[in-house]
Design a protein around this motif. Structure first.
Motif, PDB file in Angstrom:
ATOM      1  N   LYS A  11      50.908  38.310  42.683  1.00 46.26           N
ATOM      2  CA  LYS A  11      49.727  38.291  43.537  1.00 46.26           C
ATOM      3  C   LYS A  11      48.829  39.502  43.280  1.00 46.26           C
ATOM      4  N   PHE A  12      47.533  39.233  43.213  1.00 42.49           N
ATOM      5  CA  PHE A  12      46.522  40.279  43.206  1.00 42.49           C
ATOM      6  C   PHE A  12      45.752  40.144  44.514  1.00 42.49           C
ATOM      7  N   ILE A  13      45.893  41.131  45.376  1.00 43.99           N
ATOM      8  CA  ILE A  13      45.252  41.092  46.695  1.00 43.99           C
ATOM      9  C   ILE A  13      44.042  42.024  46.640  1.00 43.99           C
ATOM     10  N   LEU A  14      42.855  41.437  46.693  1.00 47.13           N
ATOM     11  CA  LEU A  14      41.621  42.179  46.462  1.00 47.13           C
ATOM     12  C   LEU A  14      40.821  42.320  47.742  1.00 47.13           C
ATOM     13  N   ILE A  60      45.153  35.028  42.945  1.00 44.03           N
ATOM     14  CA  ILE A  60      44.262  36.050  43.475  1.00 44.03           C
ATOM     15  C   ILE A  60      43.947  35.730  44.933  1.00 44.03           C
ATOM     16  N   ASN A  61      44.255  36.676  45.794  1.00 42.10           N
ATOM     17  CA  ASN A  61      43.875  36.565  47.201  1.00 42.10           C
ATOM     18  C   ASN A  61      42.692  37.502  47.423  1.00 42.10           C
ATOM     19  N   PHE A  62      41.518  36.927  47.641  1.00 40.29           N
ATOM     20  CA  PHE A  62      40.303  37.724  47.768  1.00 40.29           C
ATOM     21  C   PHE A  62      39.926  37.840  49.233  1.00 40.29           C
ATOM     22  N   THR A  78      50.101  43.498  43.476  1.00 42.66           N
ATOM     23  CA  THR A  78      49.277  44.693  43.586  1.00 42.66           C
ATOM     24  C   THR A  78      48.142  44.486  44.576  1.00 42.66           C
ATOM     25  N   VAL A  79      47.735  45.586  45.198  1.00 42.97           N
ATOM     26  CA  VAL A  79      46.621  45.590  46.147  1.00 42.97           C
ATOM     27  C   VAL A  79      45.501  46.432  45.538  1.00 42.97           C
ATOM     28  N   TRP A  80      44.292  45.881  45.585  1.00 44.39           N
ATOM     29  CA  TRP A  80      43.139  46.552  44.973  1.00 44.39           C
ATOM     30  C   TRP A  80      42.010  46.718  45.979  1.00 44.39           C
ATOM     31  N   GLY A  81      41.395  47.875  45.957  1.00 45.98           N
ATOM     32  CA  GLY A  81      40.138  48.086  46.668  1.00 45.98           C
ATOM     33  C   GLY A  81      39.012  48.034  45.652  1.00 45.98           C
ATOM     34  N   ILE A  82      38.018  47.187  45.890  1.00 54.16           N
ATOM     35  CA  ILE A  82      36.882  47.050  44.969  1.00 54.16           C
ATOM     36  C   ILE A  82      35.674  47.720  45.617  1.00 54.16           C
ATOM     37  N   PHE A  83      35.175  48.764  44.986  1.00 56.45           N
ATOM     38  CA  PHE A  83      34.124  49.582  45.577  1.00 56.45           C
ATOM     39  C   PHE A  83      32.887  49.658  44.682  1.00 56.45           C
TER      40      PHE A  83
END
Length: 212
Positions: A20-23, A49-51, A86-91
């Motif tokens: 999982k990619f949690i964005l 992908i979990n957006f 993984t958990v991602w912050g998109i800035f």
């Protein structure tokens, strides 16, 4: 001979073994459309992908990322399939306050970050060409709209992902070179720059079922 008690056997994890990619992103349209198109591109790949977006201001995103990381750590204890999640912050740098502080907060809890200055459209432009103009967000979006007629800088801001996704490796290479130029100028993270390539590379590796 007595039969073994089946209840003593270790139970197999029952979660779908997809990475999982949690964005978490401030953007509501552009980023969501792009990453969901990337997910669809890799048919039957073992990732999802979990957006979550729009997820609020940079500080709000960082707070949500922190909560999600706590949940993920609990899931990793209970389920081995969560190890690669993984958990991602998109800035976007944009005109926000506290962007760098928010990025540091995400990294402090073990989350990953994809950052663009001034905005996500810098990453989209790199699918077409090198880009080194230190423009503001509005100028960058206007420039991207000249490359992608499907996108409207003053409208829905939906990119033509059918054209973009096949060019993704070219964009990654341009982004790395762009980042190196900012570093040589002593302006790490300055305009224009983006680290979205670190996320797309991780997704592509997951699609090939490689370790990330």
């Amino acid at each position: 001979m007595a039969r073994k008690n089946s209840s003593l056997k270790r139970k197999k994890p029952n979660r779908n073994p997809k990475q999982k990619f949690i964005l978490f992103s401030e953007g509501a349209n552009t980023e969501r459309v792009y990453f969901k198109a990337l997910e669809r591109h890799y048919t039957n790949a073992l990732f999802e992908i979990n957006f979550i977006g729009p997820a609020g201001t940079p500080i709000t995103i960082a707070d949500k990322v922190k909560v999600q990381m706590k949940t993920l750590k609990e899931e990793r204890i209970a389920n081995s399939f969560a190890e690669k999640d993984t958990v991602w912050g998109i800035f976007d740098e944009d005109n926000h306050d506290n962007v760098r502080e928010s990025i540091d907060k995400c990294k402090a809890v073990g989350a990953k970050v994809a950052y663009s200055n001034p905005c996500f459209e810098v990453w989209l432009i790199l699918h077409y060409e090198d880009f080194d103009k230190s423009d503001d967000r509005h100028q960058v979006q206007k420039h991207y709209s000249t490359l992608d007629p499907y996108y409207k800088s003053n409208g829905s801001k939906i990119p033509n992902c059918e054209v973009l996704i096949p060019k993704i490796e070219e964009a990654e290479e341009r982004a790395v070179r762009q980042e190196m130029r900012r570093e040589s100028e002593g302006a790490v993270g300055g305009r224009p720059s983006t680290t979205v390539y670190s996320l797309t590379k991780a997704i592509r590796k997951a699609a090939k079922n490689e370790s990330v």
